[in-house]
Every structure is written in C-alpha cells, then in structure tokens.
Enzyme design. Structure first.
Site, PDB file in Angstrom:
ATOM      1  N   LYS A   9      19.090  -0.285  17.127  1.00  0.00           N
ATOM      2  CA  LYS A   9      19.168   1.236  17.149  1.00  0.00           C
ATOM      3  C   LYS A   9      17.907   1.625  16.354  1.00  0.00           C
ATOM      4  CE  LYS A   9      20.267   2.291  12.553  1.00  0.00           C
ATOM      5  NZ  LYS A   9      19.461   2.909  11.804  1.00  0.00           N
ATOM      6  N   ASP A 132      27.548   3.042  10.194  1.00  0.00           N
ATOM      7  CA  ASP A 132      26.892   3.027  11.356  1.00  0.00           C
ATOM      8  C   ASP A 132      27.634   2.408  12.540  1.00  0.00           C
ATOM      9  OD1 ASP A 132      24.498   4.184  10.430  1.00  0.00           O
ATOM     10  OD2 ASP A 132      23.342   2.294  10.497  1.00  0.00           O
TER      11      ASP A 132
HETATM   12  O1  C5P Z   1      28.360   2.511   5.188  1.00  0.00           O
HETATM   13  P1  C5P Z   1      27.486   1.304   4.780  1.00  0.00           P
HETATM   14  O2  C5P Z   1      28.272   0.329   4.109  1.00  0.00           O
HETATM   15  O3  C5P Z   1      26.469   0.776   5.907  1.00  0.00           O
HETATM   16  O4  C5P Z   1      26.423   1.974   3.786  1.00  0.00           O
HETATM   17  C1  C5P Z   1      25.672   1.172   3.044  1.00  0.00           C
HETATM   18  C2  C5P Z   1      25.442   1.698   1.653  1.00  0.00           C
HETATM   19  O5  C5P Z   1      24.516   2.898   1.852  1.00  0.00           O
HETATM   20  C3  C5P Z   1      26.389   2.496   1.046  1.00  0.00           C
HETATM   21  O6  C5P Z   1      26.803   1.810  -0.122  1.00  0.00           O
HETATM   22  C4  C5P Z   1      25.801   3.742   0.437  1.00  0.00           C
HETATM   23  O7  C5P Z   1      25.155   3.237  -0.743  1.00  0.00           O
HETATM   24  C5  C5P Z   1      24.505   4.170   1.285  1.00  0.00           C
HETATM   25  N1  C5P Z   1      24.900   5.119   2.233  1.00  0.00           N
HETATM   26  C6  C5P Z   1      24.983   6.564   1.644  1.00  0.00           C
HETATM   27  N2  C5P Z   1      25.395   7.590   2.714  1.00  0.00           N
HETATM   28  C7  C5P Z   1      25.722   7.357   3.893  1.00  0.00           C
HETATM   29  C8  C5P Z   1      25.648   6.073   4.356  1.00  0.00           C
HETATM   30  C9  C5P Z   1      25.361   5.111   3.144  1.00  0.00           C
HETATM   31  O8  C5P Z   1      24.914   6.770   0.603  1.00  0.00           O
HETATM   32  N3  C5P Z   1      25.987   8.146   4.710  1.00  0.00           N
END
Ligand code: C5P
Length: 286
Positions: A9, A132
């Site tokens: 993406k 995501d």
């Molecule tokens: O959700 P995901 O594991 O992909 O997110 C990776 C990191 O990115 C999270 O641990 C967080 O630190 C940060 N993040 C965030 N806010 C979001 C998505 C991700 O702070 N909306």
C-alpha cells in the site's frame, strides 16, 4: 496448493489527530494498494512450517506465523500448513508488506481449513495482528480511521502511476510514533478532502503526512532522498506511512519510468507501480 498475492500500500494522506490512552495514535489516512506484491503459497501439512525468500526476515516472529497461531487457537484447528513467502515488498519501509502478508494468510487459512469465518471475525483477527491489517482484507482504495483499523472503502480513483523510492534504511513505525511531537497533530481535514476528491471526482491527489517531519528528523538521509525525488515531481511527492519510502505521482507510466532512470539506482530501491485491486475472492469484507 493455494497461491495468493499480498499487495503493498501507499498512503495518499496520513494525519495524526492525537495520542490515545491505549498508547496508540488516533489517525485518519487514505490508503491505496499498488502493483507490487509478495506471493504466498499455502499447502496442507501435518505441522506448521514456513520458509521465506528473504533470509534476513525471521520466520518465528513473522506476522504470517502470528496469523496462523491466532486462527489455529480461535478455531482449535489440529491440522497444520506449510507456507512459502516470496518477499518483494521491502520491509520496514512504510509499504505495509508484513500487514498485507498477515491479511492474505487469514483469508487463505479460512479456505485451506474450510473455516466458516464471517466478516466481523476476519476484521477482529486482523486488528489483533496490527492496525493496518484490516485494510488489506478489502484493499483497493480506502479511508482509515481510529488507530487505522476502521476501514471505509472508496471507489477506484482511476489508473495513476507512482514511482516508489526507498533509501537504504529500515524504519520501525513504533520509533516514528514514539518520537512524534504533538505539534505534528492536525485536524484531519486535508485527508478528508483527499477522500472526498476520490468519491466525487474519481481523482487521486496527495494530502499531507503528519509523520514526515519526524521521519526526516530521525533519519536525515530520508530527507535528502525526498528532496531528490521532489525535484522530479514537484508538488506530487509524499512519504508513505512511517517511511522511508517516498512516492511520486505521474500521469503516465512513461513519465514515471523516465524519472526512475534519472535517480542513482545503485544506492536506492525503486519501483514503478499503478493502482491495484486484488481479485474478488481475496476480499471477504469488500
Ligand atoms: O498496530 P501496529 O502493531 O502495526 O503498530 C506498530 C506500532 O506503531 C505500535 O506499537 C505503536 O507504537 C505505533 N502506532 C501508533 N498508532 C497507530 C498505529 C501504530 O502509535 N495508530
């Protein structure tokens, strides 16, 4: 054997609205899948085994294995599967490769193991794996809200061409979010306008990326690369997600390929892509 494509993406716009009490950030973003994909092959097997074309990617901590564990536990599946992941999307690049692989795994396991998984369950499992991941159940073009897991499909914005350019850096999203100052928070109106433009005129344009300045502060090489790409596509260049991949938009493939030829490619990963909607069976929640 089941073979699926897991597309990358790009973020046409991404704004951070604020920090939440659960540690995540409240976002609004428009994402689009493009013609760059990993390929996954699933086969029935007595145990769970995984191989990957990229020796540097650990198999144990891979989101594909996380998705398999999650589905096995939820549905008490005794059977296993063997998976081969052919990696083409660069990792830690802001292109959502790991998240897309995880979504493709959920969809594939439901087929392989004949699981009666409804749309709400797909989305819950996907959101457990990463913010995501739900987007990749629908793919195409979509508006993302919440921490990214609330997805509203948008109509196709026609065929647009993009040059993707990645400097030789791995950027963990967590590091960028952790270093993000509140001065980077915005209202979301620029991203809402990008979504509206796709809805009403079927036209794709870039908004803003609220993570961009933090990426540049943490990784000055990303800024240098961004400036180089911007000189080839002024006003049509943005960082994707938490970077460091830079996206430049062009009206034709020829223009994108021409710009690609100007860049010093021995130091940079580059790829020319257009919008991509995976085939229907891969999109249980569309
Ligand atoms: O959700 P995901 O594991 O992909 O997110 C990776 C990191 O990115 C999270 O641990 C967080 O630190 C940060 N993040 C965030 N806010 C979001 C998505 C991700 O702070 N909306």
């Amino acid at each position: 054997m089941l073979t699926v494509r897991a597309p990358a993406k790009i973020n046409l716009s991404l704004e951070v609205l604020g920090r939440r009490t659960d540690g995540y950030h409240e976002l609004i973003s428009v994402m689009q899948t493009v013609t760059l994909w990993d390929t996954l092959q699933f086969k029935p097997h007595s145990a769970v085994t995984m191989t990957c074309s990229d020796a540097q990617l650990g198999v144990a901590g891979n989101l594909v294995m996380g998705a398999i564990r999650l589905v096995k536990n939820k549905y008490h599946v005794a059977a296993g599967c063997s998976v081969h992941l052919e990696k083409c999307i660069p990792s830690a690049a802001g292109l959502g490769g790991g998240s897309s692989d995880a979504a493709a795994t959920l969809v594939s396991l439901a087929r392989l193991w004949n699981l009666d998984m409804d749309c709400a369950t797909f989305i819950d499992l996907a959101a457990d794996l990463g913010s995501d991941v739900p987007f990749f159940l629908c793919s195409g073009s979509a508006l993302l809200q919440g921490r990214g897991e609330r997805v509203t499909s948008l109509p196709s914005g026609g065929r647009n061409w993009y040059l993707l350019v990645k400097p030789p850096l791995r950027v963990p999203a967590s590091a960028v979010f952790a270093a993000l100052p509140s001065s980077s928070w915005t209202s979301g109106s620029a991203t809402a306008a990008v979504a509206q433009c796709i809805r009403t005129h079927g036209e794709v344009r870039f908004g803003i990326n609220g993570l961009q300045e933090t990426v540049f502060r943490l990784y000055p090489e990303a800024r240098t690369c961004y400036e180089m790409v911007r000189s080839l596509a002024p006003g049509r260049t943005i960082i994707s997600g938490s970077g460091p991949t830079i996206v430049a938009a062009f009206s034709t493939q020829q223009e994108a390929v021409h710009a690609q030829g100007i860049l010093p490619r021995e130091q940079l990963w580059t790829h020319v892509a257009c919008d991509f909607q995976p085939p229907g069976w891969q999109t249980p929640c569309a």
